[in-house]
Design a protein around this motif. Structure first.
Motif, PDB file in Angstrom:
ATOM      1  N   ALA A   9       0.836  -1.213   0.000  1.00  0.00           N
ATOM      2  CA  ALA A   9       0.000   0.000   0.000  1.00  0.00           C
ATOM      3  C   ALA A   9       0.867   1.258   0.000  1.00  0.00           C
ATOM      4  CB  ALA A   9      -0.919  -0.015   1.213  1.00  0.00           C
ATOM      5  N   ASP A  10       1.909   1.273   0.827  1.00  0.00           N
ATOM      6  CA  ASP A  10       2.769   2.466   0.921  1.00  0.00           C
ATOM      7  C   ASP A  10       3.504   2.711  -0.394  1.00  0.00           C
ATOM      8  OD1 ASP A  10       2.299   3.054   3.709  1.00  0.00           O
ATOM      9  OD2 ASP A  10       3.477   1.265   4.153  1.00  0.00           O
ATOM     10  N   GLU A  11       3.959   1.614  -1.005  1.00  0.00           N
ATOM     11  CA  GLU A  11       4.701   1.727  -2.270  1.00  0.00           C
ATOM     12  C   GLU A  11       3.774   2.216  -3.384  1.00  0.00           C
ATOM     13  OE1 GLU A  11       4.882  -0.913  -0.227  1.00  0.00           O
ATOM     14  OE2 GLU A  11       6.932  -0.591   0.497  1.00  0.00           O
ATOM     15  N   ASP A  12       2.524   1.725  -3.347  1.00  0.00           N
ATOM     16  CA  ASP A  12       1.526   2.161  -4.329  1.00  0.00           C
ATOM     17  C   ASP A  12       1.309   3.665  -4.226  1.00  0.00           C
ATOM     18  OD1 ASP A  12       0.625   0.285  -6.060  1.00  0.00           O
ATOM     19  OD2 ASP A  12      -1.352   0.035  -5.141  1.00  0.00           O
ATOM     20  N   GLU A  13       1.213   4.111  -2.980  1.00  0.00           N
ATOM     21  CA  GLU A  13       0.940   5.524  -2.728  1.00  0.00           C
ATOM     22  C   GLU A  13       2.089   6.402  -3.185  1.00  0.00           C
ATOM     23  OE1 GLU A  13       0.056   7.233   1.438  1.00  0.00           O
ATOM     24  OE2 GLU A  13      -1.553   5.829   0.895  1.00  0.00           O
ATOM     25  N   GLN A  14       3.327   5.942  -2.870  1.00  0.00           N
ATOM     26  CA  GLN A  14       4.493   6.795  -3.133  1.00  0.00           C
ATOM     27  C   GLN A  14       5.163   6.504  -4.476  1.00  0.00           C
ATOM     28  OE1 GLN A  14       7.151   7.386   0.260  1.00  0.00           O
ATOM     29  NE2 GLN A  14       5.625   6.459   1.585  1.00  0.00           N
ATOM     30  N   GLY A  15       4.756   5.399  -5.118  1.00  0.00           N
ATOM     31  CA  GLY A  15       5.334   5.071  -6.415  1.00  0.00           C
ATOM     32  C   GLY A  15       6.790   4.660  -6.343  1.00  0.00           C
ATOM     33  N   GLU A  16       7.213   4.181  -5.165  1.00  0.00           N
ATOM     34  CA  GLU A  16       8.611   3.755  -4.980  1.00  0.00           C
ATOM     35  C   GLU A  16       8.627   2.410  -4.285  1.00  0.00           C
ATOM     36  OE1 GLU A  16      11.950   5.682  -4.006  1.00  0.00           O
ATOM     37  OE2 GLU A  16      11.193   7.719  -4.124  1.00  0.00           O
ATOM     38  N   PRO A  17       9.582   1.527  -4.645  1.00  0.00           N
ATOM     39  CA  PRO A  17       9.631   0.229  -3.969  1.00  0.00           C
ATOM     40  C   PRO A  17      10.179   0.344  -2.544  1.00  0.00           C
ATOM     41  CG  PRO A  17      11.447   0.415  -5.518  1.00  0.00           C
ATOM     42  CD  PRO A  17      10.617   1.664  -5.675  1.00  0.00           C
ATOM     43  N   PHE A  18       9.720  -0.536  -1.700  1.00  0.00           N
ATOM     44  CA  PHE A  18      10.255  -0.693  -0.346  1.00  0.00           C
ATOM     45  C   PHE A  18      10.353   0.629   0.428  1.00  0.00           C
ATOM     46  CE2 PHE A  18      11.773  -4.792  -2.101  1.00  0.00           C
ATOM     47  CZ  PHE A  18      11.355  -5.634  -1.077  1.00  0.00           C
ATOM     48  N   VAL A  19       9.204   1.250   0.622  1.00  0.00           N
ATOM     49  CA  VAL A  19       9.186   2.470   1.441  1.00  0.00           C
ATOM     50  C   VAL A  19       8.322   2.302   2.700  1.00  0.00           C
ATOM     51  CG1 VAL A  19       9.723   4.146  -0.379  1.00  0.00           C
ATOM     52  CG2 VAL A  19       7.347   3.449  -0.023  1.00  0.00           C
ATOM     53  N   GLY A  20       7.638   1.145   2.838  1.00  0.00           N
ATOM     54  CA  GLY A  20       6.818   0.896   4.030  1.00  0.00           C
ATOM     55  C   GLY A  20       7.647   0.253   5.133  1.00  0.00           C
ATOM     56  N   ARG A  21       6.999  -0.520   5.987  1.00  0.00           N
ATOM     57  CA  ARG A  21       7.699  -1.134   7.138  1.00  0.00           C
ATOM     58  C   ARG A  21       8.811  -2.069   6.674  1.00  0.00           C
ATOM     59  NH1 ARG A  21       4.687  -4.495  10.894  1.00  0.00           N
ATOM     60  NH2 ARG A  21       6.479  -4.432  12.261  1.00  0.00           N
ATOM     61  N   ALA A  22       8.511  -2.887   5.664  1.00  0.00           N
ATOM     62  CA  ALA A  22       9.537  -3.808   5.150  1.00  0.00           C
ATOM     63  C   ALA A  22      10.694  -2.997   4.567  1.00  0.00           C
ATOM     64  CB  ALA A  22       8.943  -4.733   4.096  1.00  0.00           C
ATOM     65  N   GLY A  23      10.364  -1.895   3.917  1.00  0.00           N
ATOM     66  CA  GLY A  23      11.378  -1.033   3.318  1.00  0.00           C
ATOM     67  C   GLY A  23      12.273  -0.404   4.368  1.00  0.00           C
ATOM     68  N   GLN A  24      11.671  -0.054   5.512  1.00  0.00           N
ATOM     69  CA  GLN A  24      12.486   0.537   6.585  1.00  0.00           C
ATOM     70  C   GLN A  24      13.482  -0.484   7.127  1.00  0.00           C
ATOM     71  OE1 GLN A  24       9.463   2.236   9.126  1.00  0.00           O
ATOM     72  NE2 GLN A  24       8.879   3.624   7.474  1.00  0.00           N
ATOM     73  N   LEU A  25      13.028  -1.734   7.217  1.00  0.00           N
ATOM     74  CA  LEU A  25      13.963  -2.783   7.653  1.00  0.00           C
ATOM     75  C   LEU A  25      15.028  -3.012   6.581  1.00  0.00           C
ATOM     76  CD1 LEU A  25      14.974  -4.909   9.561  1.00  0.00           C
ATOM     77  CD2 LEU A  25      13.160  -6.453   8.787  1.00  0.00           C
ATOM     78  N   LEU A  26      14.587  -2.988   5.324  1.00  0.00           N
ATOM     79  CA  LEU A  26      15.561  -3.150   4.234  1.00  0.00           C
ATOM     80  C   LEU A  26      16.615  -2.039   4.301  1.00  0.00           C
ATOM     81  CD1 LEU A  26      16.252  -4.920   1.739  1.00  0.00           C
ATOM     82  CD2 LEU A  26      15.008  -3.260   0.358  1.00  0.00           C
ATOM     83  N   ASP A  27      16.182  -0.824   4.602  1.00  0.00           N
ATOM     84  CA  ASP A  27      17.126   0.294   4.728  1.00  0.00           C
ATOM     85  C   ASP A  27      18.183   0.005   5.803  1.00  0.00           C
ATOM     86  OD1 ASP A  27      16.039   1.805   2.722  1.00  0.00           O
ATOM     87  OD2 ASP A  27      14.807   3.058   4.040  1.00  0.00           O
ATOM     88  N   LYS A  28      17.740  -0.608   6.905  1.00  0.00           N
ATOM     89  CA  LYS A  28      18.699  -0.933   7.984  1.00  0.00           C
ATOM     90  C   LYS A  28      19.690  -1.984   7.508  1.00  0.00           C
ATOM     91  CE  LYS A  28      15.853  -0.009  12.034  1.00  0.00           C
ATOM     92  NZ  LYS A  28      15.026  -0.650  13.073  1.00  0.00           N
ATOM     93  N   ILE A  29      19.183  -2.961   6.742  1.00  0.00           N
ATOM     94  CA  ILE A  29      20.064  -4.015   6.219  1.00  0.00           C
ATOM     95  C   ILE A  29      21.075  -3.403   5.247  1.00  0.00           C
ATOM     96  CG2 ILE A  29      20.131  -6.169   4.881  1.00  0.00           C
ATOM     97  CD1 ILE A  29      17.232  -6.724   5.947  1.00  0.00           C
TER      98      ILE A  29
END
Ligand code: URA
Length: 151
Positions: A9-29
């Motif tokens: 849902a977050d990615e749909d809204e912002q038009g960018e991959p991995f920007v929601g909760r999973a994306g925040q964890l991916l950012d940490k990784i």
């Protein structure tokens, strides 16, 4: 190049991959692995969000495949990380579990492919973070970066 499953849902809204909760964890990784998000090409198997966040149907993945192949051909990455089973099974045309695919490189065209657990899975199963960290160390070591030594 990082490949995920599909926009949420977050990615749909912002038009960018991995920007929601999973994306925040991916950012940490990404940060822990001494990578820089802006230097990665991050994409998904699917172009659109499946209704109700269900798993992508094979037909949906097939419909988006030409686009993904175009992205891979354009980026021509030396390394691809498949985040989760949907990415791994579609890219590698495999039916094997992530548990068995991870820990070694597979080949896709010019790219060495590493498969590991999806960040959403890690949010539900934090114990699997140890395995993902091992996978990132394996990946980075092949790139010449020893994460055990990196400061
Ligand atoms: N999960 C994915 O697989 N891809 C995204 O872009 C966001 C969440």
């Amino acid at each position: 190049m990082f490949i995920g499953e599909a926009p949420g849902a977050d990615e749909d809204e912002q038009g960018e991959p991995f920007v929601g909760r999973a994306g925040q964890l991916l950012d940490k990784i990404i940060e822990a692995s001494k990578l820089v998000r802006e230097e990665l090409y991050i994409c998904n198997i699917l172009r659109c969000r499946p209704p109700g966040n269900r798993n992508p149907a094979n037909e949906e993945a097939a419909n988006c495949r030409e686009y993904l192949d175009g992205q891979i051909a354009t980026v021509n990455p030396e390394y691809i990380v498949c985040w989760g089973l949907i990415a791994a099974k579609n890219l590698l045309d495999s039916t094997i579990s992530i548990g068995k695919l991870r820990g070694k490189f597979h080949q896709h065209g010019n790219a060495k492919v590493l498969c590991t657990y999806h960040p959403s899975y890690l949010l539900r199963n934090p114990a699997a973070k140890t395995d993902v960290w091992k996978d990132m160390k394996f990946l980075m070591k092949d790139m010449g970066v020893d994460l055990d030594k990196a400061g």
